[in-house]
Design a protein around this motif. Structure first.
Motif, PDB file in Angstrom:
ATOM      1  N   ILE A  52       0.819  -1.214   0.000  1.00 52.75           N
ATOM      2  CA  ILE A  52       0.000   0.000   0.000  1.00 52.75           C
ATOM      3  C   ILE A  52       0.856   1.268   0.000  1.00 52.75           C
ATOM      4  CG2 ILE A  52      -1.719   1.323   1.306  1.00 52.75           C
ATOM      5  CD1 ILE A  52      -2.736  -1.447   2.362  1.00 52.75           C
ATOM      6  N   LEU A  53       1.918   1.279   0.814  1.00 53.66           N
ATOM      7  CA  LEU A  53       2.682   2.507   1.045  1.00 53.66           C
ATOM      8  C   LEU A  53       4.017   2.581   0.308  1.00 53.66           C
ATOM      9  CD1 LEU A  53       2.011   2.784   4.874  1.00 53.66           C
ATOM     10  CD2 LEU A  53       0.865   4.028   3.023  1.00 53.66           C
ATOM     11  N   GLY A  54       4.414   1.493  -0.322  1.00 58.68           N
ATOM     12  CA  GLY A  54       5.664   1.511  -1.083  1.00 58.68           C
ATOM     13  C   GLY A  54       6.727   0.615  -0.498  1.00 58.68           C
ATOM     14  N   ALA A  55       7.604   0.154  -1.363  1.00 55.10           N
ATOM     15  CA  ALA A  55       8.644  -0.808  -1.010  1.00 55.10           C
ATOM     16  C   ALA A  55       9.645  -0.232  -0.002  1.00 55.10           C
ATOM     17  CB  ALA A  55       9.388  -1.253  -2.265  1.00 55.10           C
ATOM     18  N   GLU A  56      10.240  -1.139   0.727  1.00 55.42           N
ATOM     19  CA  GLU A  56      11.304  -0.820   1.680  1.00 55.42           C
ATOM     20  C   GLU A  56      12.446  -1.805   1.459  1.00 55.42           C
ATOM     21  OE1 GLU A  56      11.685   1.583   3.795  1.00 55.42           O
ATOM     22  OE2 GLU A  56       9.668   2.438   3.744  1.00 55.42           O
ATOM     23  N   GLU A  57      13.645  -1.315   1.337  1.00 57.69           N
ATOM     24  CA  GLU A  57      14.803  -2.191   1.181  1.00 57.69           C
ATOM     25  C   GLU A  57      15.158  -2.882   2.487  1.00 57.69           C
ATOM     26  OE1 GLU A  57      18.190  -0.493  -0.801  1.00 57.69           O
ATOM     27  OE2 GLU A  57      16.875   0.654  -2.143  1.00 57.69           O
ATOM     28  N   ASN A  58      15.011  -2.170   3.583  1.00 57.30           N
ATOM     29  CA  ASN A  58      15.366  -2.680   4.896  1.00 57.30           C
ATOM     30  C   ASN A  58      14.186  -3.462   5.477  1.00 57.30           C
ATOM     31  OD1 ASN A  58      15.526  -2.644   7.887  1.00 57.30           O
ATOM     32  ND2 ASN A  58      17.426  -1.521   7.524  1.00 57.30           N
ATOM     33  N   LYS A  59      14.414  -4.730   5.860  1.00 58.19           N
ATOM     34  CA  LYS A  59      13.356  -5.594   6.393  1.00 58.19           C
ATOM     35  C   LYS A  59      12.702  -4.995   7.639  1.00 58.19           C
ATOM     36  CE  LYS A  59      11.097  -9.549   6.655  1.00 58.19           C
ATOM     37  NZ  LYS A  59       9.714  -9.509   6.200  1.00 58.19           N
ATOM     38  N   PHE A  60      13.483  -4.310   8.466  1.00 62.24           N
ATOM     39  CA  PHE A  60      12.913  -3.676   9.658  1.00 62.24           C
ATOM     40  C   PHE A  60      11.795  -2.717   9.268  1.00 62.24           C
ATOM     41  CE2 PHE A  60      12.626  -0.059  12.526  1.00 62.24           C
ATOM     42  CZ  PHE A  60      12.410  -0.676  13.741  1.00 62.24           C
ATOM     43  N   TRP A  61      12.036  -1.857   8.274  1.00 63.73           N
ATOM     44  CA  TRP A  61      11.034  -0.879   7.874  1.00 63.73           C
ATOM     45  C   TRP A  61       9.898  -1.522   7.089  1.00 63.73           C
ATOM     46  CZ3 TRP A  61      10.929   2.934  10.867  1.00 63.73           C
ATOM     47  CH2 TRP A  61      12.088   3.418  11.433  1.00 63.73           C
ATOM     48  N   HIS A  62      10.195  -2.587   6.376  1.00 65.28           N
ATOM     49  CA  HIS A  62       9.149  -3.375   5.710  1.00 65.28           C
ATOM     50  C   HIS A  62       8.158  -3.890   6.752  1.00 65.28           C
ATOM     51  CE1 HIS A  62       7.466  -7.179   4.146  1.00 65.28           C
ATOM     52  NE2 HIS A  62       7.610  -6.666   2.938  1.00 65.28           N
ATOM     53  N   ASP A  63       8.696  -4.529   7.797  1.00 67.69           N
ATOM     54  CA  ASP A  63       7.843  -5.064   8.864  1.00 67.69           C
ATOM     55  C   ASP A  63       7.145  -3.958   9.642  1.00 67.69           C
ATOM     56  OD1 ASP A  63       8.567  -7.618   8.133  1.00 67.69           O
ATOM     57  OD2 ASP A  63      10.017  -7.877   9.760  1.00 67.69           O
ATOM     58  N   ARG A  64       7.834  -2.856   9.872  1.00 74.89           N
ATOM     59  CA  ARG A  64       7.253  -1.738  10.627  1.00 74.89           C
ATOM     60  C   ARG A  64       6.059  -1.154   9.895  1.00 74.89           C
ATOM     61  NH1 ARG A  64       4.655   1.341  12.470  1.00 74.89           N
ATOM     62  NH2 ARG A  64       5.048   3.076  13.846  1.00 74.89           N
ATOM     63  N   LYS A  65       6.172  -0.996   8.567  1.00 77.93           N
ATOM     64  CA  LYS A  65       5.026  -0.504   7.787  1.00 77.93           C
ATOM     65  C   LYS A  65       3.848  -1.462   7.900  1.00 77.93           C
ATOM     66  CE  LYS A  65       6.805   2.398   4.064  1.00 77.93           C
ATOM     67  NZ  LYS A  65       6.998   2.496   2.601  1.00 77.93           N
ATOM     68  N   GLY A  66       4.116  -2.749   7.781  1.00 78.33           N
ATOM     69  CA  GLY A  66       3.045  -3.738   7.894  1.00 78.33           C
ATOM     70  C   GLY A  66       2.373  -3.718   9.247  1.00 78.33           C
ATOM     71  N   ALA A  67       3.183  -3.603  10.297  1.00 72.28           N
ATOM     72  CA  ALA A  67       2.627  -3.561  11.657  1.00 72.28           C
ATOM     73  C   ALA A  67       1.702  -2.361  11.831  1.00 72.28           C
ATOM     74  CB  ALA A  67       3.751  -3.522  12.688  1.00 72.28           C
ATOM     75  N   GLY A  68       2.113  -1.228  11.300  1.00 71.93           N
ATOM     76  CA  GLY A  68       1.274  -0.035  11.413  1.00 71.93           C
ATOM     77  C   GLY A  68      -0.034  -0.165  10.666  1.00 71.93           C
ATOM     78  N   VAL A  69       0.036  -0.686   9.440  1.00 70.28           N
ATOM     79  CA  VAL A  69      -1.185  -0.863   8.648  1.00 70.28           C
ATOM     80  C   VAL A  69      -2.105  -1.886   9.308  1.00 70.28           C
ATOM     81  CG1 VAL A  69      -2.089  -1.637   6.409  1.00 70.28           C
ATOM     82  CG2 VAL A  69      -0.125  -0.080   6.498  1.00 70.28           C
ATOM     83  N   ASN A  70      -1.545  -2.990   9.802  1.00 68.30           N
ATOM     84  CA  ASN A  70      -2.365  -3.991  10.490  1.00 68.30           C
ATOM     85  C   ASN A  70      -2.998  -3.425  11.756  1.00 68.30           C
ATOM     86  OD1 ASN A  70      -2.285  -6.426   8.910  1.00 68.30           O
ATOM     87  ND2 ASN A  70      -0.108  -6.533   9.385  1.00 68.30           N
ATOM     88  N   ALA A  71      -2.291  -2.521  12.435  1.00 64.92           N
ATOM     89  CA  ALA A  71      -2.817  -1.922  13.666  1.00 64.92           C
ATOM     90  C   ALA A  71      -4.083  -1.108  13.409  1.00 64.92           C
ATOM     91  CB  ALA A  71      -1.761  -1.056  14.339  1.00 64.92           C
ATOM     92  N   LEU A  72      -4.219  -0.562  12.200  1.00 68.85           N
ATOM     93  CA  LEU A  72      -5.472   0.141  11.881  1.00 68.85           C
ATOM     94  C   LEU A  72      -6.665  -0.773  12.106  1.00 68.85           C
ATOM     95  CD1 LEU A  72      -4.427   1.921   8.568  1.00 68.85           C
ATOM     96  CD2 LEU A  72      -4.922   3.030  10.758  1.00 68.85           C
ATOM     97  N   ARG A  73      -6.527  -2.020  11.687  1.00 68.09           N
ATOM     98  CA  ARG A  73      -7.607  -3.000  11.837  1.00 68.09           C
ATOM     99  C   ARG A  73      -7.695  -3.548  13.259  1.00 68.09           C
ATOM    100  NH1 ARG A  73     -10.445  -6.593   8.479  1.00 68.09           N
ATOM    101  NH2 ARG A  73     -11.015  -8.523   9.526  1.00 68.09           N
TER     102      ARG A  73
END
Length: 152
Positions: A52-73
């Motif tokens: 949804i928000l765009g690719a991340e090279e660093n796995k930490f930020w990849h997971d952090r974006k996912g955690a934030g989006v999932n937290a909406l739900r």
């Protein structure tokens, strides 16, 4: 029986059909329950942020974006729940489930924790926050039946 519809959030492991067992058991008893849950598609849950928000090279930020989006739900649905059921499975450590149990407890939500006896020591603090600790989906159905109808 109550005329009220109860909202029950089903948190925890995604590798077994425990959610269906609880939903089927409550439906068989005619309980007025609406079930909600986190996204249980593991790939979608992991990758929603970058999709949804765009690719991340660093796995930490990849997971952090996912955690934030999932937290909406998850945080919205936990906030709307009358009861939160948190299942800890056998195979994986569900850190997210422990967080959701703590979050629900902080909101003053009623908790049912479900896990096998092997996890009793590791989850003692989580269990202490709960109104009940069950080992099987059938016990969860019986707990919900009693809470909603007042009948065994």
């Amino acid at each position: 029986m109550t005329d009220q519809s109860w909202t029950v959030y089903l948190s925890g492991e995604i590798h077994t059909d425990w959610r269906r067992e609880i939903a089927d058991g409550c439906a068989a008893r005619g309980l007025p329950v609406v079930f909600t849950a986190p996204v249980t598609d593991h790939g979608a849950s992991d990758d929603c942020g970058v999709e949804i928000l765009g690719a991340e090279e660093n796995k930490f930020w990849h997971d952090r974006k996912g955690a934030g989006v999932n937290a909406l739900r998850t945080r919205t649905l936990i906030g709307k729940a009358d009861i939160v059921v948190v299942r800890f499975g056998e195979k994986y450590k569900q850190w997210n489930a422990a967080f959701e149990a703590g979050y629900a407890s902080a909101l003053g939500k009623r908790l049912i924790i479900q896990h096998g006896p092997d996890h009793a020591h590791a989850l003692k603090e989580v269990d202490e926050a709960a109104e009940a600790v069950a080992e099987t989906p059938e016990q969860v159905v019986r707990l919900l039946t009693y809470a909603i109808t007042g009948r065994l």
